[in-house]
Motif scaffolding. Structure first.
Motif, PDB file in Angstrom:
ATOM      1  N   ARG A 276       0.808  -1.221   0.000  1.00 31.36           N
ATOM      2  CA  ARG A 276       0.000   0.000   0.000  1.00 31.36           C
ATOM      3  C   ARG A 276       0.847   1.280   0.000  1.00 31.36           C
ATOM      4  N   GLN A 277       2.058   1.265   0.574  1.00 27.35           N
ATOM      5  CA  GLN A 277       2.901   2.456   0.603  1.00 27.35           C
ATOM      6  C   GLN A 277       4.002   2.441  -0.465  1.00 27.35           C
ATOM      7  N   ARG A 278       4.014   1.408  -1.304  1.00 31.18           N
ATOM      8  CA  ARG A 278       5.037   1.337  -2.359  1.00 31.18           C
ATOM      9  C   ARG A 278       4.629   2.226  -3.530  1.00 31.18           C
ATOM     10  N   MET A 279       5.629   2.871  -4.166  1.00 32.24           N
ATOM     11  CA  MET A 279       5.358   3.669  -5.353  1.00 32.24           C
ATOM     12  C   MET A 279       4.862   2.754  -6.475  1.00 32.24           C
ATOM     13  N   ALA A 280       3.816   3.185  -7.163  1.00 31.20           N
ATOM     14  CA  ALA A 280       3.208   2.342  -8.188  1.00 31.20           C
ATOM     15  C   ALA A 280       4.181   2.030  -9.321  1.00 31.20           C
ATOM     16  N   GLY A 281       5.113   2.947  -9.580  1.00 30.49           N
ATOM     17  CA  GLY A 281       6.092   2.712 -10.633  1.00 30.49           C
ATOM     18  C   GLY A 281       7.069   1.596 -10.316  1.00 30.49           C
ATOM     19  N   ARG A 282       7.125   1.165  -9.058  1.00 31.87           N
ATOM     20  CA  ARG A 282       8.035   0.089  -8.649  1.00 31.87           C
ATOM     21  C   ARG A 282       7.337  -1.263  -8.575  1.00 31.87           C
ATOM     22  N   LEU A 283       6.080  -1.322  -8.969  1.00 27.96           N
ATOM     23  CA  LEU A 283       5.349  -2.578  -8.959  1.00 27.96           C
ATOM     24  C   LEU A 283       5.670  -3.400 -10.206  1.00 27.96           C
ATOM     25  N   SER A 284       5.483  -4.702 -10.104  1.00 27.33           N
ATOM     26  CA  SER A 284       5.592  -5.568 -11.280  1.00 27.33           C
ATOM     27  C   SER A 284       4.401  -5.327 -12.196  1.00 27.33           C
ATOM     28  N   GLY A 285       4.473  -5.882 -13.407  1.00 28.40           N
ATOM     29  CA  GLY A 285       3.365  -5.719 -14.344  1.00 28.40           C
ATOM     30  C   GLY A 285       2.065  -6.274 -13.801  1.00 28.40           C
ATOM     31  N   GLY A 286       2.124  -7.439 -13.169  1.00 28.38           N
ATOM     32  CA  GLY A 286       0.923  -8.024 -12.593  1.00 28.38           C
ATOM     33  C   GLY A 286       0.366  -7.201 -11.451  1.00 28.38           C
TER      34      GLY A 286
END
Length: 243
Positions: free
Chosen positions: A137-147
């Motif tokens: 929830r606090q991670r930057m969205a740009g650092r998420l995997s594609g899924g």
């Protein structure tokens, strides 16, 4: 169309639309309808016109001719934000999360009641339905995997409490386990009787999700029928869906 869909009103009506990008015509008289509570698969190869059809419905690629109706009202010339206010939720092919904002901020940005005042999708419910997002929830969205980004994009769309969902290529480029999770999520949403239109190349992904299918090729509709009818039609599957 499936038998029970014949007695339900059309929520999305695409009536003979022609869509151009500049001087290039992409869609040629595209016409189909999605009934209330129905899950429809819009199938076709890459470049067949699926994403353009979705953008035309969402207000991002207004048709030059023809009409787009939502809940029986002509919405052909309306802007995307007006379509959203009318109850349309759209997850584009490229997800378009806000990369410099956290997962939770992405969700909160999209929060609004539905057109009838419904406010069923709270943060708590999102995290319950999307447990994968809870520790992020606090991670930057740009650092998420594609899924993870795809899950976030769907969750963000639901925060707007839409009545109609457009999912453009939700399984594209994702690992099989994530595709399976997205399939499970779509089944969960389908059980709420929300109306869903899924654009996909992956016919197998849609077989257990959709009741009906529309096949598009080179910007024209080449098949409309139930999933069972599509399964039985070897010619259509080989000519327009075989990779």
């Amino acid at each position: 169309m499936s038998a029970d869909s014949l007695v339900r009103p059309a929520v999305i009506e695409v009536a003979g639309i022609d869509v151009f990008y500049g001087a290039s015509q992409i869609l040629f008289g595209v016409e189909f309808a999605v009934q209330e509570g129905q899950t429809m698969a819009l199938l076709g190869r890459n470049g067949a016109g699926k994403s353009t059809t979705m953008k035309a419905i969402a207000g991002l690629a207004p048709p030059k001719r023809g009409a787009v109706r939502l809940f029986g009202q002509d919405r052909t010339r309306q802007k995307p934000y007006e379509m959203a206010r009318a109850g349309l939720g759209f997850v584009p092919e490229d997800r378009q999360v806000f990369p410099e904002h956290s997962v939770e901020d992405n969700l909160l940005i999209a929060r609004k009641p539905g057109p009838d005042g419904r406010d069923e999708w709270s943060l708590e419910r999102i995290y319950e339905v999307f447990p994968l997002l809870t520790p992020l929830r606090q991670r930057m969205a740009g650092r998420l995997s594609g899924g993870e980004q795809q899950m976030l994009a769907i969750a963000r769309m639901l925060m707007g409490n839409p009545s109609v969902l457009l999912l453009d290529e939700p399984s594209e480029g994702l690992a099989p386990i994530i595709v399976q999770r997205i399939g499970t999520l779509v089944r969960t949403l389908r059980e709420t009787r929300v109306t869903i239109l899924i654009a996909e190349q992956n016919m197998h992904f849609c077989l257990g999700l959709a009741s009906d299918a529309t096949v598009i090729d080179k910007g024209q509709i080449v098949f409309r029928g139930t999933i069972a009818e599509l399964k039985a039609n070897d010619d259509v599957r080989q000519r327009y869906l075989a990779l």
